[in-house]
Design a protein around this motif. Structure first.
Motif, PDB file in Angstrom:
ATOM      1  N   TYR A 146       0.837  -1.210   0.000  1.00  0.00           N
ATOM      2  CA  TYR A 146       0.000   0.000   0.000  1.00  0.00           C
ATOM      3  C   TYR A 146       0.865   1.251   0.000  1.00  0.00           C
ATOM      4  O   TYR A 146       0.666   2.177  -0.790  1.00  0.00           O
ATOM      5  CB  TYR A 146      -0.873  -0.067   1.260  1.00  0.00           C
ATOM      6  N   GLN A 147       1.862   1.273   0.878  1.00  0.00           N
ATOM      7  CA  GLN A 147       2.722   2.451   1.011  1.00  0.00           C
ATOM      8  C   GLN A 147       3.551   2.687  -0.247  1.00  0.00           C
ATOM      9  O   GLN A 147       3.639   3.812  -0.747  1.00  0.00           O
ATOM     10  CB  GLN A 147       3.641   2.281   2.222  1.00  0.00           C
ATOM     11  N   ASP A 150       1.558   3.796  -3.409  1.00  0.00           N
ATOM     12  CA  ASP A 150       1.137   5.181  -3.232  1.00  0.00           C
ATOM     13  C   ASP A 150       2.263   6.153  -3.569  1.00  0.00           C
ATOM     14  O   ASP A 150       2.077   7.121  -4.313  1.00  0.00           O
ATOM     15  CB  ASP A 150       0.671   5.370  -1.793  1.00  0.00           C
ATOM     16  N   HIS A 154       2.300   8.528  -6.993  1.00  0.00           N
ATOM     17  CA  HIS A 154       2.299   9.979  -6.789  1.00  0.00           C
ATOM     18  C   HIS A 154       3.472  10.625  -7.511  1.00  0.00           C
ATOM     19  O   HIS A 154       3.326  11.683  -8.137  1.00  0.00           O
ATOM     20  CB  HIS A 154       2.368  10.304  -5.294  1.00  0.00           C
ATOM     21  N   THR A 209      -5.615   3.662  -9.045  1.00  0.00           N
ATOM     22  CA  THR A 209      -4.790   3.316  -7.888  1.00  0.00           C
ATOM     23  C   THR A 209      -5.634   3.183  -6.630  1.00  0.00           C
ATOM     24  O   THR A 209      -5.447   2.254  -5.840  1.00  0.00           O
ATOM     25  CB  THR A 209      -3.695   4.374  -7.682  1.00  0.00           C
ATOM     26  N   SER A 210      -6.564   4.099  -6.431  1.00  0.00           N
ATOM     27  CA  SER A 210      -7.450   4.013  -5.265  1.00  0.00           C
ATOM     28  C   SER A 210      -8.268   2.727  -5.300  1.00  0.00           C
ATOM     29  O   SER A 210      -8.464   2.072  -4.268  1.00  0.00           O
ATOM     30  CB  SER A 210      -8.379   5.225  -5.222  1.00  0.00           C
ATOM     31  N   PRO A 435       2.416  12.679  -1.143  1.00  0.00           N
ATOM     32  CA  PRO A 435       1.361  11.773  -1.604  1.00  0.00           C
ATOM     33  C   PRO A 435       0.070  11.914  -0.810  1.00  0.00           C
ATOM     34  O   PRO A 435       0.082  12.129   0.384  1.00  0.00           O
ATOM     35  CB  PRO A 435       1.996  10.388  -1.396  1.00  0.00           C
ATOM     36  N   ILE A 437      -2.942   9.735  -1.691  1.00  0.00           N
ATOM     37  CA  ILE A 437      -3.784   8.536  -1.678  1.00  0.00           C
ATOM     38  C   ILE A 437      -3.626   7.792  -0.364  1.00  0.00           C
ATOM     39  O   ILE A 437      -4.591   7.475   0.305  1.00  0.00           O
ATOM     40  CB  ILE A 437      -3.432   7.621  -2.866  1.00  0.00           C
ATOM     41  N   LYS A 438      -2.382   7.566   0.044  1.00  0.00           N
ATOM     42  CA  LYS A 438      -2.170   6.863   1.302  1.00  0.00           C
ATOM     43  C   LYS A 438      -2.620   7.706   2.475  1.00  0.00           C
ATOM     44  O   LYS A 438      -3.249   7.225   3.404  1.00  0.00           O
ATOM     45  CB  LYS A 438      -0.692   6.496   1.443  1.00  0.00           C
TER      46      LYS A 438
END
Length: 474
Positions: A146-147, A150, A154, A209-210, A435, A437-438
């Motif tokens: 996840y990290q 993201d 970005h 991505t989300s 970033p 999103i995260k």
């Protein structure tokens, strides 16, 4: 261009598709051959199904159609924070009925396609002859993946020149495909992302991505409703999609006659449906699996139920599975099938708005659709590899890696030659360019998923958090 246009009061999408027929249309299907529907890998589109489309075993014996997901490839859609895998399943069902497609074998190639296919089989069982799922990811994204995704996405989305964009895309490739990927494959991937996912198209990239990193698990009881034959093909050395999640899914598919089949590709990592060699193995296993099933025709006939009536039945079943209130929902809208909570929907909508700012004037490698100005292989790849010791990754920040992927040296961040770069990154985070999103979803996912985001101390000790999560600003 072959597309299926989906209109409703709150949504619009135009879903692109291609076939193995001479004129890329469903009317060219041979009624004697069974149909196959292919869903492309995450972050790619139907052009990356050529390994399957061009395989003589499949091309000669089956009618094949591949769809781009609504926010990828040549498909277009109105950006929405409600987009999830249930929405993708509804999109696919609309395409089936509008094109008068017969019941088909579904081949889902990695990532979100897998969870779209599972939901499709639950809501529209009469349209699904079988499921083949390639590389089943975790029901909810693992923290270290996840990290990293993201950060990498970005960096690519907000690049202002060709060099940092290619650097970010190359690191995406190393992360998703593993180090030492085939040179020609790397060139093709960089070219693809330059022409289809440049910074000027970053809203689509953010939505894709989300959808991928914020996916939510499907209830085991829903999995038990699947009664079609299921084949799961998993890469043996796939750190992004560990085998244990495929095994767990197989156990949950209790309604499959004689149980789901799990096949392990020796030495296979992620994206095995694309990587040369592995892709041929995937095709061979899939071909043999279909050969054991009853033969079906591809007669193109209108459905017996109207579009509204069939989607209303599916919406009622969706409500029974998820507990969602559908009283005021439009069955002719794919977004009615969204299972996204109000909190996540609001946050995701804010993210899309943020990525929209300045996107029209953002950097684009090519002024028009076509080849980029140069091949990526013209640059020295090694200088950009995050697996190389004594180097930083994109954003002047070390990427946190799983111990199975790489044994990296964190002492490099203390070298004096790198201090200025780290300071530069820290200052950029205060300007609002870090970033999103995260940052927007980490707290939400912690509340929703609890223990799933708690990595072991051994893994967390290798994470280097150069900057705190950044909340969305008005």
């Amino acid at each position: 261009m072959p597309t299926v246009d989906l209109h409703s009061k709150d949504d619009y999408a135009s879903i692109y598709y291609t076939t193995n027929t001479p004129y890329c249309n469903v009317g060219g299907f041979d009624p004697e051959k069974p149909p196959i529907v292919i869903l492309p890998p995450a972050f790619l589109d139907s052009t990356w199904t050529e390994a399957q489309m061009g395989d003589s075993r499949l091309n000669k014996n089956y009618n094949i159609i591949a769809f781009d997901m609504r926010s990828s490839g040549k498909s277009i859609c109105r950006p929405s924070g409600r987009h999830d895998s249930w929405v993708d399943a509804a999109d696919l069902a609309f395409c089936f009925q509008i094109l008068h497609l017969p019941p088909s074998h579904i081949l889902a190639l990695e990532g979100t396609s897998v969870y779209c296919a599972l939901r499709f089989a639950v809501l529209f069982p009469e349209l699904c002859l079988s499921l083949t799922l390639v590389n089943v990811p975790a029901p909810s994204e693992l923290k270290w993946i996840y990290q990293n995704i993201d950060e990498l996405v970005h960096a690519a989305c907000f690049s202002d020149d060709l060099e940092p964009f290619q650097q970010a895309t190359f690191e995406c490739i190393e992360f998703l495909f593993g180090p030492n990927s085939d040179a020609d494959l790397v060139d093709d991937l960089v070219t693809f992302w330059e022409t289809t996912m440049p910074p000027s198209q970053r809203v689509r990239t953010a939505e894709t991505t989300s959808l991928y990193i914020n996916r939510s698990p499907m209830d085991p009881e829903a999995c038990s409703l699947i009664t079609q034959p299921v084949l799961v093909i998993q890469g043996e050395k796939n750190e992004l999609c560990p085998k244990k999640y495929a095994e767990a899914l197989v156990e949950q598919l209790t309604g499959v006659p004689d149980g789901a089949v799990l096949y392990e590709v020796k030495g296979g990592r992620s994206m095995i449906s694309v990587v040369p060699g592995n892709a041929s193995i995937v095709n061979n296993v899939f071909f043999k699996f279909l050969g054991r099933l009853p033969h079906y025709r591809s007669d193109i006939t209108p459905p017996t139920l109207s579009l509204r009536d069939r989607m209303k039945i599916a919406l009622n079943r969706f409500s029974e599975i998820t507990g969602m209130d559908i009283t005021s929902l439009d069955p002719l809208s794919s977004l009615s099938f969204s299972c996204v909570t109000d909190e996540v929907m609001t946050a995701q909508t804010e993210i899309l708005k943020h990525y929209q700012k300045g996107a029209r004037d953002a950097f684009t490698p090519t002024a028009v659709e076509g080849s980029p100005p140069r091949r990526y292989s013209q640059r020295d790849r090694e200088e950009w590899s995050y697996t190389e010791k004594s180097r930083l990754s994109i954003n002047s920040k070390t990427i946190s890696l799983h111990p199975d992927r790489i044994n990296f040296d964190i002492e490099r961040i203390h070298k004096s030659s790198l201090r200025s770069e780290i300071q530069s990154f820290q200052s950029s985070t205060t300007s609002g360019d870090a970033p999103l999103i995260k940052g927007a979803f980490s707290s939400i996912n912690d509340k929703q998923n609890g223990k799933r985001l708690k990595s072991s101390k051994a893994i967390e000790s290798q994470n280097i958090n150069s900057s705190p999560s950044i909340r969305l600003r008005s």
